[in-house]
Design an enzyme around this catalytic site. Structure first.
Site, mmCIF file in Angstrom:
data_model
loop_
_atom_site.group_PDB
_atom_site.id
_atom_site.type_symbol
_atom_site.label_atom_id
_atom_site.label_comp_id
_atom_site.label_asym_id
_atom_site.label_seq_id
_atom_site.Cartn_x
_atom_site.Cartn_y
_atom_site.Cartn_z
ATOM 1 N N ASP A 192 0.869 -1.183 0.000
ATOM 2 C CA ASP A 192 0.000 0.000 0.000
ATOM 3 C C ASP A 192 0.899 1.224 0.000
ATOM 4 O O ASP A 192 1.619 1.485 0.972
ATOM 5 C CB ASP A 192 -0.914 0.003 1.226
ATOM 6 C CG ASP A 192 -1.792 1.246 1.281
ATOM 7 O OD1 ASP A 192 -2.552 1.475 0.316
ATOM 8 O OD2 ASP A 192 -1.700 2.003 2.279
ATOM 9 N N GLU A 276 -1.402 -1.391 -5.841
ATOM 10 C CA GLU A 276 -2.616 -0.717 -6.300
ATOM 11 C C GLU A 276 -2.291 0.179 -7.477
ATOM 12 O O GLU A 276 -1.250 0.850 -7.492
ATOM 13 C CB GLU A 276 -3.211 0.115 -5.158
ATOM 14 C CG GLU A 276 -4.617 0.627 -5.430
ATOM 15 C CD GLU A 276 -5.210 1.312 -4.216
ATOM 16 O OE1 GLU A 276 -6.383 1.726 -4.274
ATOM 17 O OE2 GLU A 276 -4.483 1.434 -3.205
ATOM 18 N N CYS A 328 -12.706 -4.798 5.707
ATOM 19 C CA CYS A 328 -12.132 -5.522 6.845
ATOM 20 C C CYS A 328 -11.440 -6.783 6.328
ATOM 21 O O CYS A 328 -12.073 -7.622 5.681
ATOM 22 C CB CYS A 328 -13.215 -5.884 7.855
ATOM 23 S SG CYS A 328 -12.606 -6.865 9.259
ATOM 24 N N CYS A 331 -13.227 -10.093 8.306
ATOM 25 C CA CYS A 331 -14.562 -10.620 8.016
ATOM 26 C C CYS A 331 -15.090 -10.212 6.648
ATOM 27 O O CYS A 331 -16.098 -10.756 6.195
ATOM 28 C CB CYS A 331 -15.543 -10.163 9.100
ATOM 29 S SG CYS A 331 -15.878 -8.380 9.085
ATOM 30 N N CYS A 347 -13.669 -2.743 13.390
ATOM 31 C CA CYS A 347 -14.763 -3.365 12.634
ATOM 32 C C CYS A 347 -15.812 -3.881 13.621
ATOM 33 O O CYS A 347 -15.483 -4.241 14.761
ATOM 34 C CB CYS A 347 -14.206 -4.503 11.785
ATOM 35 S SG CYS A 347 -15.461 -5.336 10.774
ATOM 36 N N CYS A 349 -16.956 -6.670 13.780
ATOM 37 C CA CYS A 349 -16.601 -8.038 14.177
ATOM 38 C C CYS A 349 -15.609 -8.043 15.334
ATOM 39 O O CYS A 349 -15.288 -9.116 15.868
ATOM 40 C CB CYS A 349 -16.025 -8.808 12.998
ATOM 41 S SG CYS A 349 -14.388 -8.249 12.455
ATOM 42 N N ASP A 356 -3.393 1.421 7.001
ATOM 43 C CA ASP A 356 -2.469 1.107 5.920
ATOM 44 C C ASP A 356 -2.143 -0.379 5.871
ATOM 45 O O ASP A 356 -2.074 -0.975 4.794
ATOM 46 C CB ASP A 356 -1.188 1.928 6.076
ATOM 47 C CG ASP A 356 -1.451 3.427 5.983
ATOM 48 O OD1 ASP A 356 -2.388 3.804 5.266
ATOM 49 O OD2 ASP A 356 -0.730 4.205 6.625
#
Length: 383
Positions: A192, A276, A328, A331, A347, A349, A356
């Protein structure tokens, strides 16, 4: 695969004068060819072919008193200048018709003698060679001293002599290099790219952002202020312009060296690398433009691409619209609006994410899925 190797040149004062003459002749031939085609277009005449243009601008022009000095430089340099013009026209026409991918190519424009960068190209027809003493022999220029930092993998097919804005000379060789596959490894990594950290890897490692331009701002500002106080057209102003150019060259060299070392380390360490596909041009129109250009993401990704191809690794580019930061990695739930100042989030969850690191993990997972689909894997989920 074709690679380009750059080496520093140290020409003598006489050789610099001969190179300046070659730069000027190549520029004149390029501009004469462009002018001839523009005049033909304005007069409604057919497009001048490449062969006819070479005969008119080089062969016949040498016989006239106005262009007799073109014979003082290598004919290959003049032919390559026209080849650059022809390529520029082909790119322009292909861009107009939609056959050329990528950014639109504009019409060729005239070259100025005040350009900061001058270049000429010698092909094998020019019979340039590397002497037993390690010098570069160029026709009608002589044996130029080269600072060899590494060996060429094969016989070069062409060499481009470049003079940059800082007044430095370089020889850029085009060579055919065979693939050198590295021993296979089982590790894969997602990257990233960012500004707070230059790169965050999916294994949790964070590579700091060197910010070469930001660190050199004070020195650049002082050099620019000294330039602004010099009278236009004076020799002191020319010296001040060279100082500014050398300061910027040091920044560019440091950034390139950093990108080379980091990309080589990542490629050697991992069998597959996922990054990316960032929209650098779009980010460069925002308030972050200076920091984006200072980071040099595009240069780094390009280095990853050609090194992966050379060393038998895999590079996968993930779509820029993939919600890597808000997804996430535990999950698969997608969070709502998340401004840039939010660097960590929780999250529903229960998983707590560093923004990052979570993005790098998601990029790695998406890259693995992309590789599976490219190899004939199942695209649609099972019933």
């Amino acid at each position: 695969m074709q690679l380009r190797y750059n080496f520093r040149l140290y020409p003598t004062p006489g050789q610099r004068q001969a190179l300046a003459k070659a730069f000027g002749c190549a520029r004149v031939v390029y501009n004469d060819g462009l002018r001839a085609r523009e005049e033909a277009r304005a007069a409604g005449l057919p497009y001048i072919s490449d062969g006819e243009l070479s005969k008119r601008i080089i062969t016949q022009a040498k016989k006239t008193p106005q262009r007799a000095w073109l014979g003082e430089v290598s004919a290959v340099v003049l032919q390559q200048a026209l080849a650059d013009l022809n390529k520029a026209y082909r790119n322009f026409f292909a861009s107009l018709s939609g056959k050329r991918k990528g950014p639109k190519a504009g019409a060729p424009c005239f070259r100025s003698r005040k350009d900061n960068r001058q270049a000429i190209r010698f092909t094998r027809n020019a019979r340039f060679q590397i002497t037993p003493g390690g010098k570069l022999r160029l026709p009608k220029i002589g044996d130029v001293t080269v600072k060899w930092s590494r060996r060429l993998p094969s016989e070069p097919s062409s060499v481009t002599v470049v003079k940059d804005a800082a007044g430095r000379y370089f020889a850029s060789f085009v060579v055919e290099a065979a693939a050198e596959p590295l021993p296979e490894t089982t590790t894969e990594v997602g990257i990233d790219l960012g500004l707070a950290h230059f790169a965050v890897l999916s294994d949790g490692r964070k590579i700091g952002n060197p910010r070469f331009l930001r660190r050199a701002e004070r020195r650049l500002r002082k050099a620019q202020q000294a330039l602004s106080r010099k009278a236009k057209g004076s020799n002191n102003r020319k010296k001040a312009i060279a100082r500014v150019a050398r300061a910027h060259a040091r920044v560019a060299d440091a950034r390139r060296d950093f990108a080379h070392k980091l990309s080589t380390h990542i490629i050697r360490e991992n069998q597959a690398v996922m990054v990316e596909d960032l929209a650098v041009e779009g980010l460069a129109r925002t308030t972050l433009a200076k920091s984006v250009h200072d980071a040099g993401w595009a240069q780094f990704v390009n280095m990853l691409a050609y090194k992966a191809a050379r060393y038998g690794r895999t590079l996968v580019k993930i779509d820029r619209w993939f919600p890597s930061s808000k997804l996430c990695s535990a999950c698969g739930a997608v969070a709502g609006y998340m401004p840039l100042n939010v660097r960590s989030w929780t999250c529903p969850c229960g998983a707590v994410h560093d923004r990052d690191v979570n993005a790098a993990k998601n990029i790695l997972a998406a890259g693995r899925a992309e590789r599976l689909n490219a190899c004939g894997g199942t695209v649609r989920p099972a019933a």
